[in-house]
Design an enzyme around this catalytic site. Structure first.
Site, PDB file in Angstrom:
ATOM      1  N   PRO A  39       0.809  -1.224   0.000  1.00  0.00           N
ATOM      2  CA  PRO A  39       0.000   0.000   0.000  1.00  0.00           C
ATOM      3  C   PRO A  39       0.844   1.277   0.000  1.00  0.00           C
ATOM      4  O   PRO A  39       0.326   2.352  -0.262  1.00  0.00           O
ATOM      5  CB  PRO A  39      -0.844  -0.108   1.275  1.00  0.00           C
TER       6      PRO A  39
ATOM      7  N   GLU B 234       2.749  -6.840   8.468  1.00  0.00           N
ATOM      8  CA  GLU B 234       2.979  -5.393   8.403  1.00  0.00           C
ATOM      9  C   GLU B 234       3.903  -5.001   7.253  1.00  0.00           C
ATOM     10  O   GLU B 234       4.189  -3.830   7.064  1.00  0.00           O
ATOM     11  CB  GLU B 234       3.566  -4.890   9.729  1.00  0.00           C
TER      12      GLU B 234
ATOM     13  N   ARG C 184      -4.355  -9.550 -19.890  1.00  0.00           N
ATOM     14  CA  ARG C 184      -5.348  -9.246 -20.934  1.00  0.00           C
ATOM     15  C   ARG C 184      -4.794  -8.354 -22.038  1.00  0.00           C
ATOM     16  O   ARG C 184      -5.394  -8.258 -23.110  1.00  0.00           O
ATOM     17  CB  ARG C 184      -6.638  -8.671 -20.343  1.00  0.00           C
TER      18      ARG C 184
ATOM     19  N   ASP D 109     -11.269   0.308 -24.000  1.00  0.00           N
ATOM     20  CA  ASP D 109     -11.484   0.236 -22.557  1.00  0.00           C
ATOM     21  C   ASP D 109     -11.387   1.608 -21.915  1.00  0.00           C
ATOM     22  O   ASP D 109     -10.758   2.506 -22.455  1.00  0.00           O
ATOM     23  CB  ASP D 109     -10.373  -0.604 -21.875  1.00  0.00           C
TER      24      ASP D 109
END
Ligand code: 6GU
Length: 242
Positions: free
Chosen positions: A95, A122, A160, A175
């Site tokens: 993150p 963590e 993809r 897209d």
């Protein structure tokens, strides 16, 4: 050339090619069967050089949670990289990483080999990150229990785009984030409709049944721009405030 993806994780079962999960069905599964991509999940635990196959330990300085140890991660990376002579683009899912974008995905889809580290707990001991210098990627501003789901998101988005992964019916050129606006911005996709022409009192926009391909393309671009302005003005760049 087949794209090779290695995933380093303490939960390799999540990446079993036969598992009917995110990668075992639909487009990624078809791309794998067609030989466009192969992926191998390696258990970081198999490289733990301690008695109990421990991969994590308590944080220096105290506090909650566990930290992934340098040694098992480092050794797993060295071992996996030696399995193929092609250099791997090292990626750490975290993150704290750079937000993933279609632009980054497109770049990665051109690489011969990816090595994705899916951290848990963590996170990793900072020193092994410093030595591996991976590209650090996040899939959004929220916290997942581990990097595995994020790794699957990245893999799906990359796979993809491999030439031949999508049929004509599924082309990626229109897209969201692939449609390009008048100033080179990446736009959201336009609305789509299929039969019947009228449903619960709602008609399909007339232009889409006109048969005029120029008009249709014009309408779609205008709708993409309108939606992007309405929902994601940030994609159109900072307001020209001066
Ligand atoms: Cl890449 N990992 C984890 N654990 N949580 C996340 C993430 C990654 N991206 C967003 N949240």
């Amino acid at each position: 050339m087949t794209l090779r993806v290695d995933v380093l994780t303490t939960f390799p079962e999540m990446f079993a090619p036969e598992a009917p999960g995110a990668l075992g069905l639909s487009i990624p599964a078809r791309a794998r069967r067609a030989g466009l991509v192969e992926w191998h999940a390696t258990n970081i635990r198999d490289y733990a050089a301690n008695k109990h196959d421990k991969t994590d330990d308590r944080p220096f300085g105290g506090g909650p949670g566990m930290v992934m140890m340098c040694q098992p991660v480092w050794d797993a990376v060295q071992a996996v990289e030696a399995q193929d002579p092609r250099p791997a683009t090292r990626i750490l899912m975290t993150p704290q990483g750079r937000p993933l974008s279609q632009e980054i995905v497109e770049g990665l889809a051109r690489m011969p080999r990816l090595l994705i580290i899916a951290g848990h707990y963590e996170g990793l001991d900072e020193r092994v990150i410093e030595k591996l210098t991976p590209m650090e990627l996040s899939i959004g501003d929220y916290v997942l229990s581990g990097g595995e789901l994020a790794a699957m998101v990245l893999m799906d988005a990359v796979i993809r785009l491999l030439p031949g992964a999508l049929g004509d019916e599924e082309s990626s050129t229109q897209d969201s984030f692939s449609m390009i606006g008048p100033n080179g911005e990446r736009l959201l996709d336009c609305p789509h409709y299929t039969r019947p022409r009228e449903w619960m009192g709602l008609a399909v926009p007339e232009v889409l049944i006109s048969g005029d391909h120029g008009k249709v393309a014009q309408w779609r671009l205008a709708e993409s721009l309108r939606r992007t302005q309405e929902r994601r003005p940030d994609l159109l760049g900072p307001p020209d405030g001066r």
